[in-house]
Write a protein that holds these residues in place. Structure first.
Motif, PDB file in Angstrom:
ATOM      1  N   VAL A  84       0.870  -1.177   0.000  1.00  8.39           N
ATOM      2  CA  VAL A  84       0.000   0.000   0.000  1.00  8.39           C
ATOM      3  C   VAL A  84       0.904   1.224   0.000  1.00  8.39           C
ATOM      4  CG1 VAL A  84      -1.803   1.271   1.222  1.00  8.39           C
ATOM      5  CG2 VAL A  84      -1.794  -1.231   1.275  1.00  8.39           C
ATOM      6  N   ASP A  85       0.671   2.119  -0.950  1.00  9.84           N
ATOM      7  CA  ASP A  85       1.464   3.330  -1.077  1.00  9.84           C
ATOM      8  C   ASP A  85       0.534   4.538  -0.998  1.00  9.84           C
ATOM      9  OD1 ASP A  85       3.701   4.948  -1.467  1.00  9.84           O
ATOM     10  OD2 ASP A  85       3.707   4.699  -3.643  1.00  9.84           O
ATOM     11  N   TRP A  86       1.101   5.696  -0.678  1.00 10.68           N
ATOM     12  CA  TRP A  86       0.356   6.959  -0.649  1.00 10.68           C
ATOM     13  C   TRP A  86       1.012   7.886  -1.649  1.00 10.68           C
ATOM     14  CZ3 TRP A  86      -3.840   9.537   0.512  1.00 10.68           C
ATOM     15  CH2 TRP A  86      -3.807  10.925   0.592  1.00 10.68           C
ATOM     16  N   GLU A  87       0.232   8.381  -2.595  1.00 15.99           N
ATOM     17  CA  GLU A  87       0.723   9.336  -3.582  1.00 15.99           C
ATOM     18  C   GLU A  87       0.089  10.682  -3.303  1.00 15.99           C
ATOM     19  OE1 GLU A  87       0.346   7.938  -7.587  1.00 15.99           O
ATOM     20  OE2 GLU A  87       1.093   5.961  -7.079  1.00 15.99           O
ATOM     21  N   ASN A  88       0.891  11.725  -3.369  1.00 17.03           N
ATOM     22  CA  ASN A  88       0.405  13.065  -3.061  1.00 17.03           C
ATOM     23  C   ASN A  88       0.878  14.035  -4.139  1.00 17.03           C
ATOM     24  OD1 ASN A  88      -0.878  15.086  -1.692  1.00 17.03           O
ATOM     25  ND2 ASN A  88       0.707  15.348  -0.152  1.00 17.03           N
ATOM     26  N   GLY A  89       0.621  13.682  -5.386  1.00 16.74           N
ATOM     27  CA  GLY A  89       1.062  14.518  -6.494  1.00 16.74           C
ATOM     28  C   GLY A  89      -0.065  15.338  -7.087  1.00 16.74           C
ATOM     29  N   LEU A  90       0.275  16.113  -8.095  1.00 19.08           N
ATOM     30  CA  LEU A  90      -0.722  16.946  -8.764  1.00 19.08           C
ATOM     31  C   LEU A  90      -1.739  16.124  -9.539  1.00 19.08           C
ATOM     32  CD1 LEU A  90       1.532  19.851 -10.059  1.00 19.08           C
ATOM     33  CD2 LEU A  90      -0.112  19.913  -8.175  1.00 19.08           C
ATOM     34  N   SER A  91      -1.263  15.058 -10.198  1.00 19.57           N
ATOM     35  CA  SER A  91      -2.176  14.277 -11.024  1.00 19.57           C
ATOM     36  C   SER A  91      -2.725  13.053 -10.298  1.00 19.57           C
ATOM     37  CB  SER A  91      -1.485  13.833 -12.307  1.00 19.57           C
ATOM     38  OG  SER A  91      -0.381  13.010 -11.994  1.00 19.57           O
ATOM     39  N   ASN A  92      -2.120  12.681  -9.183  1.00 17.57           N
ATOM     40  CA  ASN A  92      -2.559  11.501  -8.456  1.00 17.57           C
ATOM     41  C   ASN A  92      -2.441  11.746  -6.964  1.00 17.57           C
ATOM     42  OD1 ASN A  92      -3.733   9.106  -9.029  1.00 17.57           O
ATOM     43  ND2 ASN A  92      -1.836   7.969  -9.324  1.00 17.57           N
ATOM     44  N   ARG A  93      -3.531  11.559  -6.236  1.00 20.33           N
ATOM     45  CA  ARG A  93      -3.514  11.723  -4.787  1.00 20.33           C
ATOM     46  C   ARG A  93      -4.370  10.630  -4.174  1.00 20.33           C
ATOM     47  NH1 ARG A  93      -2.842  15.580  -0.575  1.00 20.33           N
ATOM     48  NH2 ARG A  93      -4.392  15.274   1.046  1.00 20.33           N
ATOM     49  N   GLY A  94      -3.781   9.861  -3.281  1.00 17.86           N
ATOM     50  CA  GLY A  94      -4.523   8.823  -2.587  1.00 17.86           C
ATOM     51  C   GLY A  94      -3.703   7.568  -2.392  1.00 17.86           C
ATOM     52  N   PHE A  95      -4.337   6.572  -1.803  1.00 20.10           N
ATOM     53  CA  PHE A  95      -3.683   5.291  -1.567  1.00 20.10           C
ATOM     54  C   PHE A  95      -3.737   4.456  -2.837  1.00 20.10           C
ATOM     55  CE2 PHE A  95      -4.879   6.534   2.750  1.00 20.10           C
ATOM     56  CZ  PHE A  95      -3.665   6.328   3.412  1.00 20.10           C
ATOM     57  N   THR A  96      -2.644   3.774  -3.119  1.00 20.42           N
ATOM     58  CA  THR A  96      -2.594   2.847  -4.242  1.00 20.42           C
ATOM     59  C   THR A  96      -2.171   1.484  -3.716  1.00 20.42           C
ATOM     60  OG1 THR A  96      -0.309   3.450  -4.790  1.00 20.42           O
ATOM     61  CG2 THR A  96      -2.060   4.625  -5.952  1.00 20.42           C
ATOM     62  N   PHE A  97      -2.623   0.452  -4.389  1.00 25.47           N
ATOM     63  CA  PHE A  97      -2.339  -0.922  -3.996  1.00 25.47           C
ATOM     64  C   PHE A  97      -1.568  -1.604  -5.123  1.00 25.47           C
ATOM     65  CE2 PHE A  97      -5.943   0.477  -1.633  1.00 25.47           C
ATOM     66  CZ  PHE A  97      -5.904  -0.188  -0.423  1.00 25.47           C
ATOM     67  N   ARG A  98      -0.428  -2.179  -4.778  1.00 29.91           N
ATOM     68  CA  ARG A  98       0.336  -2.989  -5.740  1.00 29.91           C
ATOM     69  C   ARG A  98       0.144  -4.441  -5.323  1.00 29.91           C
ATOM     70  NH1 ARG A  98       4.221   1.012  -4.384  1.00 29.91           N
ATOM     71  NH2 ARG A  98       4.073   2.710  -5.876  1.00 29.91           N
ATOM     72  N   ASN A  99      -0.595  -5.181  -6.143  1.00 29.28           N
ATOM     73  CA  ASN A  99      -0.989  -6.539  -5.785  1.00 29.28           C
ATOM     74  C   ASN A  99      -0.343  -7.543  -6.740  1.00 29.28           C
ATOM     75  OD1 ASN A  99      -2.284  -8.919  -5.157  1.00 29.28           O
ATOM     76  ND2 ASN A  99      -4.299  -7.980  -4.937  1.00 29.28           N
ATOM     77  N   PRO A 100       0.622  -8.335  -6.245  1.00 28.96           N
ATOM     78  CA  PRO A 100       1.267  -9.329  -7.119  1.00 28.96           C
ATOM     79  C   PRO A 100       0.346 -10.483  -7.492  1.00 28.96           C
ATOM     80  CG  PRO A 100       2.007  -9.611  -4.862  1.00 28.96           C
ATOM     81  CD  PRO A 100       1.154  -8.367  -4.884  1.00 28.96           C
ATOM     82  N   ASN A 101      -0.789 -10.620  -6.809  1.00 31.43           N
ATOM     83  CA  ASN A 101      -1.735 -11.709  -7.081  1.00 31.43           C
ATOM     84  C   ASN A 101      -2.742 -11.357  -8.163  1.00 31.43           C
ATOM     85  OD1 ASN A 101      -0.702 -13.164  -4.744  1.00 31.43           O
ATOM     86  ND2 ASN A 101      -1.762 -11.619  -3.556  1.00 31.43           N
ATOM     87  N   ALA A 102      -2.823 -10.082  -8.537  1.00 30.48           N
ATOM     88  CA  ALA A 102      -3.837  -9.635  -9.490  1.00 30.48           C
ATOM     89  C   ALA A 102      -3.490 -10.087 -10.907  1.00 30.48           C
ATOM     90  CB  ALA A 102      -3.963  -8.122  -9.446  1.00 30.48           C
ATOM     91  N   SER A 103      -4.460 -10.716 -11.549  1.00 31.87           N
ATOM     92  CA  SER A 103      -4.261 -11.109 -12.946  1.00 31.87           C
ATOM     93  C   SER A 103      -4.623  -9.955 -13.872  1.00 31.87           C
ATOM     94  CB  SER A 103      -5.085 -12.339 -13.284  1.00 31.87           C
ATOM     95  OG  SER A 103      -6.468 -12.099 -13.075  1.00 31.87           O
ATOM     96  N   THR A 104      -5.587  -9.127 -13.453  1.00 36.66           N
ATOM     97  CA  THR A 104      -5.953  -7.922 -14.197  1.00 36.66           C
ATOM     98  C   THR A 104      -6.287  -6.834 -13.197  1.00 36.66           C
ATOM     99  OG1 THR A 104      -8.285  -8.544 -14.320  1.00 36.66           O
ATOM    100  CG2 THR A 104      -6.905  -9.175 -16.185  1.00 36.66           C
ATOM    101  N   THR A 105      -6.080  -5.598 -13.610  1.00 35.82           N
ATOM    102  CA  THR A 105      -6.473  -4.448 -12.802  1.00 35.82           C
ATOM    103  C   THR A 105      -7.173  -3.456 -13.710  1.00 35.82           C
ATOM    104  OG1 THR A 105      -4.366  -3.329 -13.166  1.00 35.82           O
ATOM    105  CG2 THR A 105      -4.545  -4.686 -11.190  1.00 35.82           C
ATOM    106  N   CYS A 106      -7.959  -2.574 -13.108  1.00 35.42           N
ATOM    107  CA  CYS A 106      -8.630  -1.548 -13.908  1.00 35.42           C
ATOM    108  C   CYS A 106      -7.665  -0.374 -14.111  1.00 35.42           C
ATOM    109  CB  CYS A 106      -9.912  -1.090 -13.217  1.00 35.42           C
ATOM    110  SG  CYS A 106      -9.647  -0.191 -11.694  1.00 35.42           S
ATOM    111  N   GLY A 107      -8.028   0.529 -14.964  1.00 36.53           N
ATOM    112  CA  GLY A 107      -7.180   1.673 -15.271  1.00 36.53           C
ATOM    113  C   GLY A 107      -6.919   2.585 -14.089  1.00 36.53           C
ATOM    114  N   CYS A 108      -7.895   2.696 -13.190  1.00 38.14           N
ATOM    115  CA  CYS A 108      -7.707   3.588 -12.035  1.00 38.14           C
ATOM    116  C   CYS A 108      -6.981   2.888 -10.893  1.00 38.14           C
ATOM    117  CB  CYS A 108      -9.054   4.133 -11.554  1.00 38.14           C
ATOM    118  SG  CYS A 108     -10.152   2.881 -10.911  1.00 38.14           S
ATOM    119  N   GLY A 109      -6.825   1.566 -10.953  1.00 35.20           N
ATOM    120  CA  GLY A 109      -6.088   0.847  -9.931  1.00 35.20           C
ATOM    121  C   GLY A 109      -6.859   0.541  -8.671  1.00 35.20           C
TER     122      GLY A 109
END
Length: 114
Positions: A84-109
């Motif tokens: 779990v990461d936290w991004e605080n940039g101009l174009s992206n703000r919020g928690f993001t999840f990097r999941n090695p188990n995911a076979s597919t993810t949506c565009g927004c993550g």
């Protein structure tokens, strides 16, 4: 409630700092704890949960980077190895999840499939 030393989820330094900030403002008297999990929905089938919630009988307590959280034991299968990461940039703000188990993810993550 047992506590395990092996957390299925890892927080980055920026996520841990933001979660600590949120925990300072959380209503401790309400008996709610930090919950990480999954639920059905989203464009890929499952969505991530990161919220304050009441503890349930099926919950396990974990610790990552000194932050205690609860998770339904059955969700560990989907979230083992997640970062779990936290991004605080101009174009992206919020928690993001990097999941090695995911076979597919949506565009927004925010949703995934296994």
């Amino acid at each position: 409630m047992e506590t395990t030393t092996m957390s299925p989820v890892r927080f980055t330094a920026s996520a841990a700092a933001e979660i600590r900030r949120l925990l300072e403002g959380a209503d401790a008297d309400g008996g709610k704890e930090l919950r990480i999990g999954v639920k059905g929905g989203g464009c890929s089938g499952m969505s991530y949960v990161l919220e304050f919630d009441q503890r349930h009988d099926s919950d396990q307590e974990y610790d990552s980077e000194g932050i205690r959280f609860i998770m339904d034991r059955s969700h560990e299968l989907y979230l083992f190895g997640v970062e779990v990461d936290w991004e605080n940039g101009l174009s992206n703000r919020g928690f993001t999840f990097r999941n090695p188990n995911a076979s597919t993810t949506c565009g927004c993550g925010s949703s995934f499939a296994v």
